[in-house]
Enzyme design. Structure first.
Site, short mmCIF file in Angstrom:
data_model
loop_
_atom_site.label_atom_id
_atom_site.label_comp_id
_atom_site.label_asym_id
_atom_site.label_seq_id
_atom_site.Cartn_x
_atom_site.Cartn_y
_atom_site.Cartn_z
N CYS A 203 1.30 -1.20 -0.11
CA CYS A 203 -0.02 0.05 -0.36
C CYS A 203 0.51 1.28 -0.58
O CYS A 203 0.78 2.15 -0.61
CB CYS A 203 -1.24 0.05 1.77
SG CYS A 203 -0.10 -0.01 2.77
N HIS B 249 -2.37 0.07 7.44
CA HIS B 249 -2.69 0.71 6.01
C HIS B 249 -2.60 2.39 5.54
O HIS B 249 -3.13 3.08 5.98
CB HIS B 249 -4.40 -0.14 5.38
CG HIS B 249 -4.63 0.04 4.52
ND1 HIS B 249 -3.28 -0.23 2.95
CD2 HIS B 249 -5.75 0.60 3.55
CE1 HIS B 249 -4.35 0.02 2.06
NE2 HIS B 249 -5.91 0.96 1.80
N ASP C 254 -7.28 4.49 -3.35
CA ASP C 254 -6.58 3.37 -2.94
C ASP C 254 -6.94 2.55 -3.82
O ASP C 254 -7.33 1.90 -4.12
CB ASP C 254 -7.27 2.94 -1.10
CG ASP C 254 -6.88 2.61 -0.60
OD1 ASP C 254 -5.64 1.80 -1.51
OD2 ASP C 254 -7.23 1.94 -0.29
#
Length: 283
Positions: free
Chosen positions: A76, A115, A132
């Site tokens: 991420c 995250h 995202d």
């Protein structure tokens, strides 16, 4: 041309070529959706550096070398840093956020914030968007969604919504949920993916998160390979030795890899990833 686009460590042209996006370079909703989807369908999710015992560099030059000019993916922090740099070059205002992954968790507070994702302000739009491209799961966002509750969003074959969770803190707690299909038409249920506030986070915060996730012996990303790749018609996942293919029609095929040569072929050919030197995929 913006300062981000001019930096010698980040090449916007190379990034857009890598994800195959050829639209106009402007800060509007069409551009945000197009770049987001192109990135999600082009760059795989992978944790091979942590499996080797090292946290990947988040420096723009290193991300370019690894994920844009090299045959690698990332997780991420890497994915959303690349997306942020591109969006800022187009003129979007982008704020990094941090979330607690709630998949399999008893409560959001039982997990740390590990995250990374992005809050994007789109000129002319009344609401900011959640973007995202780095959540390594079959139900991850393929398109950004507006930061609003009470609305269901469908995009690229996936359904998401945002809800508010009970929370004692001063900031509202949001949860991104994905609709998981059931056995028949219209069936299924909503499942939480991650919970977050709109508090902005700095690059120094993500350096700490990245070091923990990439090196801590209890991190799930340091113990085994975990790869994801989404294309227009299927989703691929490698979790340790278990290779799963999910087709657009819902057909799921699973296979346990037993030979190192077979595992390396799957990673190279199916995920498009070059296995780092010194790594054994099956331990």
């Amino acid at each position: 041309m913006s300062e981000t686009e001019q930096t010698p460590t980040y090449d916007l042209d190379a990034y857009l070529d890598r994800i195959g996006w050829k639209g106009e370079r402007r800060a509007d909703l069409e551009t945000l959706r197009g770049v987001h989807l192109a990135h999600a369908l082009s760059l795989p999710f992978e944790n091979l550096d942590p499996v080797l015992g090292r946290a990947p560099s988040l420096a723009p030059a290193d991300l370019m070398a690894k994920m844009i000019h090299g045959r690698r993916g990332g997780y991420c922090y890497e994915h959303n840093t690349l997306l942020r740099l591109a969006l800022e070059a187009f003129g979007f205002r982008v704020t990094p956020l941090a979330a607690r992954v709630v998949v399999g968790a008893a409560t959001p507070e039982s997990r740390p914030r590990t995250h990374a994702m992005l809050r994007v302000e789109v000129p002319g739009e009344p609401l900011p968007y959640l973007a995202d491209v780095g959540f390594g799961a079959p139900g991850a966002l393929l398109l950004p969604v507006p930061l609003v509750t009470g609305t269901e969003f469908e995009g690229a074959g996936r359904r998401h919504r945002l809800v508010r969770l009970p929370h004692d803190g001063p900031l509202e707690l949001w949860e991104l949920q994905v609709h998981e299909a059931g056995g028949g038409a219209g069936e299924g249920d909503w499942a939480g993916q991650y919970a977050f506030t709109l508090e902005p986070f700095a690059a120094s915060d993500f350096e700490v998160f990245n070091w923990f996730v990439g090196t801590h012996p209890r991190s799930p990303f340091t113990s085994r390979p975990y790869l994801q790749r989404t294309t227009a018609d299927r989703h691929l996942a490698l979790d340790g030795a278990r290779f799963t293919e999910t087709r657009a029609d819902g057909t799921v095929t699973e296979h346990t890899l037993t030979e190192e040569a077979e595992a390396r072929r799957v990673v190279t050919e199916e995920f498009g990833i070059e296995v780092p030197e010194g790594l054994r995929l099956l331990g």
